[in-house]
Design an enzyme around this catalytic site. Structure first.
Site, PDB file in Angstrom:
ATOM      1  CB  CYS A 101      -0.895  -0.010   1.231  1.00 11.83           C
ATOM      2  SG  CYS A 101      -1.995   1.409   1.327  1.00 11.83           S
ATOM      3  CG  HIS A 143      -5.748  -2.400  -1.203  1.00 12.81           C
ATOM      4  ND1 HIS A 143      -4.674  -2.994  -0.582  1.00 12.81           N
ATOM      5  CD2 HIS A 143      -5.514  -1.055  -1.135  1.00 12.81           C
ATOM      6  CE1 HIS A 143      -3.841  -2.047  -0.149  1.00 12.81           C
ATOM      7  NE2 HIS A 143      -4.325  -0.867  -0.479  1.00 12.81           N
ATOM      8  CD  GLU A 144      -6.737   1.351  -4.019  1.00 16.07           C
ATOM      9  OE1 GLU A 144      -6.874   2.352  -3.278  1.00 16.07           O
ATOM     10  OE2 GLU A 144      -5.628   0.819  -4.226  1.00 16.07           O
TER      11      GLU A 144
HETATM   12 ZN   LIG Z   1      -3.699   1.087  -0.124  1.00 21.51          ZN
END
Ligand SMILES: [Zn+2]
Length: 179
Positions: A101, A143-144
């Protein structure tokens, strides 16, 4: 003039906040934010970036997958703007995959995600899309979307210490190739 934004790191309050829906995609502010996010994620060589990562608590992210050193299996996807996203259905099947990330620099971990998801979202012109995403693209989306709900991939781990340093990860990948 190419403008990029500062990417906030885990611990910044905006990264643990619930982001607000965008009522109107056509404002000058949103258009500028989209341009800036695209530039920022390209420069950082990321496969996605969410508005809260640059300090904007709004439900918007960019997905832009391409094969790279960090994600060699990544499919090619031109930068896509995802606004007010929702997951309508998730597969029972889940799979582990490596994630990093831009807001958790230098760390990687195996994260469990749904293998397939049905999603809806608006694009930058305000058109609604309904789509089924699988594999790596389903992973980026999950994830986003987590970022819009104040969650980083570290919070998805059973134990925060399951995240390893990028150098360690590279070593593991190397060992796997040799085996
Ligand atoms: Zn991220």
């Amino acid at each position: 003039m190419l403008s990029t934004l500062t990417i906030l790191q885990r611990g910044a309050p905006v990264l643990s906040a619930i982001a607000k829906p965008i009522p109107n995609v056509a404002t000058a502010e949103i258009k500028q934010l989209i341009v800036d996010l695209k530039n920022t994620v390209a420069l950082a060589k990321g496969v996605g970036i969410a508005a809260p990562q640059v300090g904007k608590s709004l439900r918007l992210f960019i997905m832009c997958s391409a094969p790279s050193e960090r994600y060699p299996e990544a499919p090619l996807l031109a930068p896509s703007v995802i606004i007010n996203p929702e997951i309508l259905h998730t597969s029972n099947q889940q799979e582990l995959g490596w994630e990093g990330c831009l807001s958790v620099k230098g760390k990687r971990a195996l994260v469990l995600r749904h293998s397939s998801i049905d999603v809806s979202y608006l694009d930058e012109t305000g058109i609604m899309h309904n789509q089924t995403l699988t594999g790596f693209l389903a992973r980026i989306f999950q994830h986003e979307l987590d970022h819009l709900d104040g969650i980083t991939f570290i919070e998805r781990l059973d134990n925060e210490n399951d995240a390893i340093d990028e150098a360690q990860w590279q070593q593991q990948i190397l060992n796997n190739t040799i085996d």
